[in-house]
Design an enzyme around this catalytic site. Sequence first.
Site, PDB file in Angstrom:
ATOM      1  N   GLU A 516      13.577   2.698 -49.445  1.00  0.00           N
ATOM      2  CA  GLU A 516      13.116   1.302 -49.476  1.00  0.00           C
ATOM      3  C   GLU A 516      14.262   0.343 -49.783  1.00  0.00           C
ATOM      4  O   GLU A 516      14.135  -0.539 -50.653  1.00  0.00           O
ATOM      5  CB  GLU A 516      12.000   1.136 -50.510  1.00  0.00           C
ATOM      6  CG  GLU A 516      10.768   1.961 -50.217  1.00  0.00           C
ATOM      7  CD  GLU A 516       9.631   1.733 -51.205  1.00  0.00           C
ATOM      8  OE1 GLU A 516       9.801   1.002 -52.189  1.00  0.00           O
ATOM      9  OE2 GLU A 516       8.547   2.300 -50.974  1.00  0.00           O
ATOM     10  N   GLU A 609       6.249   8.564 -48.531  1.00  0.00           N
ATOM     11  CA  GLU A 609       5.574   8.223 -49.792  1.00  0.00           C
ATOM     12  C   GLU A 609       4.184   7.756 -49.447  1.00  0.00           C
ATOM     13  O   GLU A 609       4.018   6.852 -48.618  1.00  0.00           O
ATOM     14  CB  GLU A 609       6.305   7.102 -50.524  1.00  0.00           C
ATOM     15  CG  GLU A 609       7.193   7.573 -51.614  1.00  0.00           C
ATOM     16  CD  GLU A 609       7.843   6.425 -52.380  1.00  0.00           C
ATOM     17  OE1 GLU A 609       7.119   5.564 -52.899  1.00  0.00           O
ATOM     18  OE2 GLU A 609       9.084   6.428 -52.447  1.00  0.00           O
TER      19      GLU A 609
END
Length: 922
Positions: A516, A609
């Site tokens: 991210e 995720e």
Amino acid sequence: MKKYRPLIEIIIFILAVILLSSCNNKIINHQNKSDISGREKVLLNKEWLFMQYDSAEEADDLIYDVRPEVTDARDDKPADAEPTEAIEVTTKQEVLKPWILPTGNKFIKDSTQHYDRPTGNPGENFPFVQSDFNDSSWQTVDLPHDWAIKGPFLEGWDTEVGGGMGRLPSPGVAWYRKEIYIPVADKNKSVFLDVDGAMSYSMVWINGKLAGGWPYGYTSWRLDITPYLNIGEENQIAIRLDNPPNSSRWYPGGGIYRNVWLVKTNPIHVGQWGTFIKSKDVSKASAKLELEVSIDNDSEKEVLVQTNTQIFSFKKNGEKDKDAITTFDTSEKRVPAKSTIKILDSITIEDPNLWGPPPTQTPNLYIAETTIAVGGEIVDIYKTQFGIRKVEFNGEKGVIVNGEPIFIKGVNQHHDLGALGAAFNKRAAERQLEKLKEMGVNAIRMAHNPPATELLDLTDKMGFLVVDEMYDSWERKKTPLDFHLIFPEWHEQDLRALIRRDRNNPSVIMWSTGNEVGEQYTGEEGAKVARRLREIANDEDPSRPTTASFNYAKPDMPITEESEVINLNYQGEGIRNAPAYAHLEGINTPPLYPAFHEKYPNKVIISSENAAAVSSRGTYVFPVTAGISAPVSDTTGGDPENNYVSAYGLYTTSFGASPDKVFTSVDKHPYVAGGFVWSGWDYLGEPTPYYLSRSSYFGVIDLAGFKKDRFYLYQSRWRPDHPMAHILPHWNWPDRKGEITPVHVFTSGDEAELFLNGKSMGRKKKGKYEYRLRWDDVVYKPGELKVTAYKNGKEWAEDVVKTTGQPARLKISADRNNIKADGKDLAFITVEIVDEEGLTVPTAINNVQFEVEGPGEIVATDNGDPTNMNPFPSHQRKAFNGKALVIVRPTAGKPGAIKVKARSEGLSNSEITIESHSDNEL
Ligand code: GAL
């Protein structure tokens, strides 16, 4: 005669190799004395002297670099907050970085970019680096050491370390000192200090000379300390660490938290992580092995080396089989003085025992033993553990291992080991993996940094698939002083070091360069950074794909082109797009699997995720949402008075999705290769949604290792052939008589009938996209809940939950009753508060006092409650919802019976005896 000399030397060499393989049967990693090759690897963990400054202001000014001023120290930002740009700092203050950067030169491909060591020896007059400095008042510690885990926890809103970093005092500046004796026999040896991990900004002085260091706290690194040593004398090692505040989104730990080794070799030797064995054209019948060996010549003379590598099967006890299966041809090469050469070779092996994930495959391993000789005399032997397997990535079928598509049933794991902190312990890590395996997990994502090498040793042996990850941030920062500060100067060295270290681990199936990262929010600029990292990774290891996890980047953004596997965080199943999430602010994304699949039909898509569901073990909050997923809030699933979250497994962060929602989404998109749950175990820090707590709520398993209800939901899906049924909640609700108290059942069956006190509450069948059975209108009456689960119409499994009596006694049990007296093994001992009938009282919070007799000690206690601020080393612990844990370490070299006693006021005591055995007994 002269003309035959090379031939004679080769014959002598081959004979020596044969002789050697029959007598030398240990793996080098575990070996701590010199074998006939002169290579010695000594664990340097014992008795370091340690000193930490009370505060950063008091610390010396031997700094690696200046840091930007922290203007916003809050660490309660949501995990999906957009990372921001780095701030440039300039200073006139002397910084030591120029002396540290050359340590990474071997990992910078373009030698014109290598750093030259400046003249001078910064810090040489500083007392702590002097051999005659009196360090007798310093604390003696053994490594792996985490200076912060003992606490205390810093409680409240405005503490120096907040909930994000786990409320433990990990920031700070500290020194470690140790003397090592280098005998005269080592006069011509090359000597290295190998540090597997130190948090962070390590700088090392040897006998007062700054020898180098490494800033990234998760990288394993080596220092050539040969030039600084005094032979036949004691030598002083001094290591300075500087762990910045506001530097992480989770608990980083502090200190030398992994192993440290002293490695001695002859000047001509296999380089650091100097072998690479790739398997090609793999089938059950044969496999081609391609071997690469880097040989360093640290001497002043060119030499002619002969190299030979034998392949052995790996035996269960960590040793290699007696006879070699096959041997790479002996090759001869010149190695110029002070340089490194690479030897490439290949061989075909018949009927290989392939490495693959259980239960359908077996994680078979091999050992390659590389021998190097000069003039027929063996100068080095180096062993490499590896596996033979074929991993394919197919846009429709997902990850295919040895021809079999393997659905990724994965979890994300942080590096801490709960109450033991960041200090690596193999048994604690093994216990984590064992529990995950029981749940059905077959893959681990190392979030978001290089793991300990021993963890990969375990994933190799246990057969997990691994995503090996590098960074949580690149150039854009997530927290003010995170590792974005070193990224520009160290990314190549860090990434190449990770890959060289882990490339022989068969469990590693891909490299992830980042999680991210803020560069997702930029266009070509971010893609450029991603490309650079991908090119480095491809250059080091063309055999595995490279990825990065995206929670924001969309298929048409250039950065996604750079991922060879599409790893999506939360976006796959959609972020904040369900009705229950509609009112929330933040990234809002529809399910993106189809868009990514359309753009990249040939790339595998993984949900790297998912979930980010939150719960406190054994805590239930009413009413229960009628939907399958809801964001947690003080009024939905949350208990703001106690900072607990309901364990129905339906509540998530604002950007998350319940397991049920994730399953639905993955099942609707069959090309998705599976995913990784956030998170397998709870971890220290990031206590969303209750910042005042000290550890996370995300785990399927709590910080102490106790299973939350969600464990059984995953097990029901991931182990469909394992008969199981699990009822929730518990049935002790004296204040809920006559009130609706929903009962949910997780089962690997397809149907179940629930009974309350013998009366049927109805038989229910799972519909399409249903993963739990729910009786949402049960009216509470004390007594017994029983479920009978069915599969294909036949009885399959049963579970019973009863209203218990009052706490009466303690019940004690251990994960293993026999352990090794090596000072490293651990016994994890659970105490349950039970009623007269022996049923665990699910709401009990009695205080338990622990004591040990015999050759062992209590290392820590825990109960899995994220709000519990009692320091981990405490010998007393309140039970949390009926359970507490004590971790006991056996004394090294003192086998015998360790008696662990548990007492609690008003309850009958309990004790257990653990046998600690000498090495050869187990
Ligand atoms: C993700 C992030 C993880 C963790 C998780 C739960 O966005 O990648 O590191 O923070 O959220 O909050």
